[in-house]
Design a protein around this motif. Structure first.
Motif, PDB file in Angstrom:
ATOM      1  N   MET A 105      46.383  35.420  30.585  1.00  0.00           N
ATOM      2  CA  MET A 105      48.344  34.778  30.982  1.00  0.00           C
ATOM      3  C   MET A 105      48.051  36.389  32.360  1.00  0.00           C
ATOM      4  O   MET A 105      47.287  37.188  32.166  1.00  0.00           O
ATOM      5  CB  MET A 105      49.255  35.573  30.234  1.00  0.00           C
ATOM      6  N   ASN A 106      48.280  35.812  33.493  1.00  0.00           N
ATOM      7  CA  ASN A 106      48.017  36.477  34.482  1.00  0.00           C
ATOM      8  C   ASN A 106      49.229  37.800  34.375  1.00  0.00           C
ATOM      9  O   ASN A 106      50.412  37.849  33.830  1.00  0.00           O
ATOM     10  CB  ASN A 106      48.240  35.678  35.789  1.00  0.00           C
ATOM     11  N   THR A 107      49.213  38.520  35.043  1.00  0.00           N
ATOM     12  CA  THR A 107      50.045  40.107  35.347  1.00  0.00           C
ATOM     13  C   THR A 107      50.461  40.536  36.640  1.00  0.00           C
ATOM     14  O   THR A 107      49.446  40.700  37.690  1.00  0.00           O
ATOM     15  CB  THR A 107      49.171  41.317  34.241  1.00  0.00           C
ATOM     16  N   ALA A 108      51.785  40.262  37.072  1.00  0.00           N
ATOM     17  CA  ALA A 108      52.028  40.468  38.549  1.00  0.00           C
ATOM     18  C   ALA A 108      52.110  42.340  38.694  1.00  0.00           C
ATOM     19  O   ALA A 108      51.517  42.847  37.832  1.00  0.00           O
ATOM     20  CB  ALA A 108      53.547  40.616  38.394  1.00  0.00           C
ATOM     21  N   VAL A 109      51.299  42.237  40.486  1.00  0.00           N
ATOM     22  CA  VAL A 109      50.700  43.428  40.065  1.00  0.00           C
ATOM     23  C   VAL A 109      52.002  43.712  41.609  1.00  0.00           C
ATOM     24  O   VAL A 109      52.142  44.596  41.771  1.00  0.00           O
ATOM     25  CB  VAL A 109      49.552  43.864  41.122  1.00  0.00           C
ATOM     26  N   SER A 110      51.975  42.715  42.743  1.00  0.00           N
ATOM     27  CA  SER A 110      52.635  43.171  43.707  1.00  0.00           C
ATOM     28  C   SER A 110      52.789  41.363  44.622  1.00  0.00           C
ATOM     29  O   SER A 110      52.355  40.416  43.635  1.00  0.00           O
ATOM     30  CB  SER A 110      52.124  43.810  44.931  1.00  0.00           C
ATOM     31  N   ARG A 158      46.451  40.766  38.450  1.00  0.00           N
ATOM     32  CA  ARG A 158      45.687  40.735  37.192  1.00  0.00           C
ATOM     33  C   ARG A 158      45.455  39.184  36.238  1.00  0.00           C
ATOM     34  O   ARG A 158      46.249  38.791  36.097  1.00  0.00           O
ATOM     35  CB  ARG A 158      45.683  41.992  36.461  1.00  0.00           C
ATOM     36  N   ASN A 159      43.741  39.018  36.338  1.00  0.00           N
ATOM     37  CA  ASN A 159      43.607  38.070  35.200  1.00  0.00           C
ATOM     38  C   ASN A 159      43.751  38.639  33.751  1.00  0.00           C
ATOM     39  O   ASN A 159      42.034  38.738  33.624  1.00  0.00           O
ATOM     40  CB  ASN A 159      42.423  37.427  35.952  1.00  0.00           C
ATOM     41  N   SER A 160      44.722  38.135  32.983  1.00  0.00           N
ATOM     42  CA  SER A 160      44.626  39.194  31.858  1.00  0.00           C
ATOM     43  C   SER A 160      44.448  38.137  30.507  1.00  0.00           C
ATOM     44  O   SER A 160      44.635  37.110  30.220  1.00  0.00           O
ATOM     45  CB  SER A 160      46.358  40.085  31.761  1.00  0.00           C
ATOM     46  N   ALA A 161      43.974  39.126  29.353  1.00  0.00           N
ATOM     47  CA  ALA A 161      43.884  38.299  27.977  1.00  0.00           C
ATOM     48  C   ALA A 161      44.701  39.789  27.757  1.00  0.00           C
ATOM     49  O   ALA A 161      44.207  40.623  27.598  1.00  0.00           O
ATOM     50  CB  ALA A 161      42.470  38.551  27.506  1.00  0.00           C
ATOM     51  N   LYS A 167      35.894  41.842  36.941  1.00  0.00           N
ATOM     52  CA  LYS A 167      35.321  40.725  38.284  1.00  0.00           C
ATOM     53  C   LYS A 167      35.372  39.469  38.540  1.00  0.00           C
ATOM     54  O   LYS A 167      35.068  38.474  38.636  1.00  0.00           O
ATOM     55  CB  LYS A 167      33.433  41.055  37.458  1.00  0.00           C
ATOM     56  N   PRO A 168      36.358  39.885  38.812  1.00  0.00           N
ATOM     57  CA  PRO A 168      37.052  38.096  39.673  1.00  0.00           C
ATOM     58  C   PRO A 168      35.852  37.842  40.545  1.00  0.00           C
ATOM     59  O   PRO A 168      35.596  38.298  41.554  1.00  0.00           O
ATOM     60  CB  PRO A 168      38.309  38.708  40.364  1.00  0.00           C
ATOM     61  N   ALA A 220      46.059  36.024  44.930  1.00  0.00           N
ATOM     62  CA  ALA A 220      44.341  37.353  44.990  1.00  0.00           C
ATOM     63  C   ALA A 220      44.746  37.787  43.723  1.00  0.00           C
ATOM     64  O   ALA A 220      45.553  38.284  43.214  1.00  0.00           O
ATOM     65  CB  ALA A 220      44.619  37.764  46.161  1.00  0.00           C
ATOM     66  N   VAL A 221      43.644  38.141  43.416  1.00  0.00           N
ATOM     67  CA  VAL A 221      43.497  38.900  41.709  1.00  0.00           C
ATOM     68  C   VAL A 221      42.864  40.079  42.004  1.00  0.00           C
ATOM     69  O   VAL A 221      41.706  40.141  42.724  1.00  0.00           O
ATOM     70  CB  VAL A 221      42.413  38.303  40.718  1.00  0.00           C
ATOM     71  N   GLU A 222      43.337  41.349  41.491  1.00  0.00           N
ATOM     72  CA  GLU A 222      42.654  42.244  41.775  1.00  0.00           C
ATOM     73  C   GLU A 222      41.945  42.827  40.770  1.00  0.00           C
ATOM     74  O   GLU A 222      42.078  42.731  39.077  1.00  0.00           O
ATOM     75  CB  GLU A 222      43.869  43.298  41.830  1.00  0.00           C
ATOM     76  N   PRO A 223      41.051  43.411  40.970  1.00  0.00           N
ATOM     77  CA  PRO A 223      40.355  43.893  39.854  1.00  0.00           C
ATOM     78  C   PRO A 223      40.766  44.133  38.656  1.00  0.00           C
ATOM     79  O   PRO A 223      41.212  45.703  38.956  1.00  0.00           O
ATOM     80  CB  PRO A 223      39.108  44.848  40.517  1.00  0.00           C
TER      81      PRO A 223
END
Length: 427
Positions: free
Chosen positions: A235-240, A245-248, A265-266, A288-291
């Protein structure tokens, strides 16, 4: 398929990538004498491996061609994927020289090297299972086409299908459930209704019934076994705004998040911007995905789990980093729905087989619309069902401990070949 306009973007990416890669290979072949080509190519693959972790369509390794042969993959645990590729090139070099010169000595050298390599692989092949206790892990294979958006017209039905799939996993009595990459396609919040329902079902009467009937198998005992299932949820994690972030997430049966891994490494151009540029992503709503900033494994009740999300499974460096940080087994969460039905889905799975052998770690793979299953530390494959047994271990292979060994061996081979050829002209 990524962008929703496969004709324009697909043609542009494909032809520009082919031209660039072909040009680099052609220059390398043109300027390199044949006698030193295997060593020079190995050095080139080492450089490419470091540059292509975020653009895996350039991550070409000759050694990947051996991934379908169990014996042939085993030396990867010692000399790495680059070293295996160099061995392939030397076998082909000797055979080619034998044909050109009609030389039995060259032919014998090529055949002997091939036979010796395969014999070495046979000797390196471990027993069927790692030693030590194991635990049971189930895979929620939702197989949802990624181009179909979650909206008011189909959202309820998709949630229903997802939970029914989870129920079928819970029924076989696992101790852990692994979901696919971004299985729930929005950002995590502690009070998310769907997440709460997912956890409740894993900790509910089905898990308790399986525990009472003895179906859960080895692992935790007593109250810990009957308490429910550990969820590894993509599930993704909101940053802004517009950045995630692409998360586990590692979630206990009571709903507590005890660990989280963010993809390091997105994909460039697709997930992560490069020079401000990002391809339009059909179902991403423009994010967009933040590393991530940590390679630490998830600490679970059954051992430390190193997570590889999607393209990270193509990178030997990523798998080695997880093990060097203490991972005792590996989990690969992917979404292969964008090229489902093509040979790429199978190639992605066999790339993971190489990671299992390199690290000597059991790897569970859950790929949306792709190939899923378990690859054990020997490289043996099991894709037979929903539940598999993982055996954690603390092994650190030579390939993991000494990642520069193939590079140094290529340098040594290059110098040695030049010296021998100057003195003898036999090669």
């Amino acid at each position: 398929a990524f962008t929703g306009d496969s004709g324009v973007y697909g043609a542009l990416i494909f032809f520009s990538s082919v031209l660039l890669f072909s040009f680099v290979c052609s220059v390398l072949l043109y300027v390199t004498p044949l006698v030193v080509l295997p060593a020079v190519w190995g050095l080139g693959e080492t450089l490419l491996q470091g540059l292509s972790s975020r653009i895996p369509w350039y991550s070409f390794h000759i050694g990947n061609s051996l991934a379908s042969c169990l014996w042939a993959t085993q030396p990867v645990s010692v000399i790495g994927l680059v070293g295996v590729g160099v061995a392939i090139l030397y076998v082909n070099y000797f055979i080619a020289r034998a044909l050109l010169r009609r030389s039995w000595k060259m032919a014998a050298a090529g055949v002997s090297l091939f036979a010796g390599y395969m014999a070495w692989g046979w000797m390196l092949l471990p027993s069927l299972h790692s030693e030590g206790p194991g635990f049971r892990i189930a895979l929620v294979k939702e197989n949802i086409p990624p181009e179909i958006p979650w909206d008011s017209t189909n959202g309820n039905q998709r949630v229903k299908n997802l939970l029914q799939t989870e129920d079928s996993c819970v029924a076989v009595g696992p101790q852990m459930i692994l979901w696919a990459e971004s299985a729930i396609p929005w950002t995590y919040t502690p009070g998310d209704d769907l997440v709460k329902e997912v956890v409740r079902r894993g900790a509910g009467v089905q898990a308790l019934a399986a525990s009472a009937s003895g179906e859960i198998g080895p692992g935790l005992t007593g109250a810990a076994r009957g308490a429910g299932i550990i969820q590894i949820l993509g599930m993704n994690t909101a940053v802004s705004n517009g950045l995630v972030r692409n998360s586990a997430y590692c979630i206990l049966p009571d709903g507590e998040v005890i660990a989280r891994y963010d993809k390091n490494k997105p994909l460039l151009f697709i997930e992560q911007r490069w020079a401000g540029f990002l391809f339009p992503f059909l179902s991403s709503d423009g994010y967009a995905v933040e590393p991530g900033d940590s390679e630490e494994p998830l600490t679970t009740p059954y051992g430390k789990a190193g997570v590889l999300i999607c393209n990270e499974s193509v990178s030997p460096e990523a798998a080695a980093a997880r093990v060097n940080h203490g991972a005792q087994f590996l989990l690969n969460m992917s979404n292969d729905g964008w090229y489902r039905g093509s040979w790429l889905a199978g190639q992605h799975f066999y790339n993971v087989r190489l990671r299992a052998v390199e690290t000597r770690k059991d790897i569970a793979i859950n790929s949306n619309n792709g190939w899923s299953g378990l690859i054990d530390a020997s490289g043996r494959i099991d894709r037979t069902g929903l539940v598999y047994t993982i055996h954690p271990n603390d092994i650190r292979t030579i390939a993991v401990r000494y990642p520069l060994l193939p590079f140094l061996c290529c340098c040594f081979l290059l110098l040695t070949t030049i010296i021998i050829n100057k003195k003898t002209q036999l090669l």
